[in-house]
Design an enzyme around this catalytic site. Structure first.
Site, PDB file in Angstrom:
ATOM      1  N   GLY A   5      23.418  -6.049 -20.863  1.00 36.27           N
ATOM      2  CA  GLY A   5      23.604  -4.811 -21.619  1.00 36.27           C
ATOM      3  C   GLY A   5      24.995  -4.208 -21.508  1.00 36.27           C
ATOM      4  CE  LYS A  37      10.560 -13.517 -32.590  1.00 32.96           C
ATOM      5  NZ  LYS A  37      11.715 -14.371 -32.420  1.00 32.96           N
ATOM      6  CB  ILE A  90      15.589 -10.718 -36.602  1.00 28.46           C
ATOM      7  CG1 ILE A  90      16.366 -10.059 -35.456  1.00 28.46           C
ATOM      8  CG2 ILE A  90      14.956  -9.680 -37.521  1.00 28.46           C
ATOM      9  CD1 ILE A  90      15.655  -8.988 -34.707  1.00 28.46           C
ATOM     10  CG  ASN A 106      23.818 -10.788 -33.516  1.00 24.23           C
ATOM     11  OD1 ASN A 106      23.650 -10.224 -32.436  1.00 24.23           O
ATOM     12  ND2 ASN A 106      24.005 -12.098 -33.606  1.00 24.23           N
ATOM     13  CG  HIS A 143      27.412 -15.428 -32.283  1.00 24.81           C
ATOM     14  ND1 HIS A 143      26.309 -15.849 -31.561  1.00 24.81           N
ATOM     15  CD2 HIS A 143      28.228 -16.500 -32.396  1.00 24.81           C
ATOM     16  CE1 HIS A 143      26.456 -17.135 -31.265  1.00 24.81           C
ATOM     17  NE2 HIS A 143      27.611 -17.554 -31.754  1.00 24.81           N
TER      18      HIS A 143
END
Ligand code: GAR
Length: 190
Positions: free
Chosen positions: A12, A65, A93, A107, A109
């Site tokens: 995080g 999921k 997702i 996102n 990356h």
């Protein structure tokens, strides 16, 4: 009013840089919540320390999921969340969230996409002995690390780099830019 959810699975450190920008009023959102999918990830501790609501969802507690994401969606609706920003959320997702948050899931990356998709991007960059890597902020779609690119920053890769040293150099840039790009998206400048 703009409310955002950060999705994380690990340390995080990106979440921390977002919290810091929020607390110093540089990030122009009204509320942040954290969504995690790992019981003991340090991102959850950061949420507690900084008084940010954290919801933890474990895939193994669900039939599949879809059910897992439906439950997340319920929480996002309850919290009036406008945007989802992934920050080290290490699972795909699916359409449950994508349909509801069309073009509102973003996102970061750790590579210059379309090079080095997936969870080992930093190791791939070292294995290929590239001179430049970096990070990419992109919209999320149904394919892995393949949505439209919003922002990229290149970072030098040196011969003496280890996984740790390259990760640190890339993350320093993520921490500097991710919240700035969030502001631009929220303001409609991107
Ligand atoms: C970040 O560097 C992010 O780019 C990467 O995970 C790291 C999370 O670090 N994401 C991916 O690899 C997604 N494919 P953090 O938990 O310290 O923010």
């Amino acid at each position: 009013m703009t409310n955002i959810a950060i999705f994380a699975s690990g340390d995080g450190s990106n979440f921390q840089s977002i919290i810091d920008a929020f607390k110093t009023k540089k990030l122009i959102v009204d509320k942040i919540i954290l969504i995690t999918n790992k019981q003991n990830c340090y991102a959850r501790t950061r949420a507690k320390i900084n008084n940010i609501k954290n919801y933890n969802f474990l895939l193994q507690d669900y039939e599949d999921k879809n059910e897992y994401e439906r439950d997340i969606l319920k929480t996002l609706k309850k919290e009036n969340i406008d945007y989802i920003f992934l920050a080290g959320y290490m699972t795909m997702i699916t359409n449950i969230l994508l349909d509801e948050y069309n073009n509102k899931i973003i996102n970061t990356h750790p590579s210059l996409l379309p090079s080095f998709k997936g969870k080992d991007a930093i190791q791939y960059a070292l294995d290929y002995k590239v001179y430049l890597s970096g990070f990419t902020i992109h919209y999320v779609n149904i394919e892995m690390d393949a949505g439209e690119i919003i922002f990229q920053k290149a970072v030098r890769v040196f011969k003496k780099d280890t996984h740790d040293s390259l990760k640190k150099r890339i993350q320093k840039q993520e921490h500097k830019y991710y919240w700035q790009i969030m502001n631009k998206i929220i303001k409609g400048e991107i």
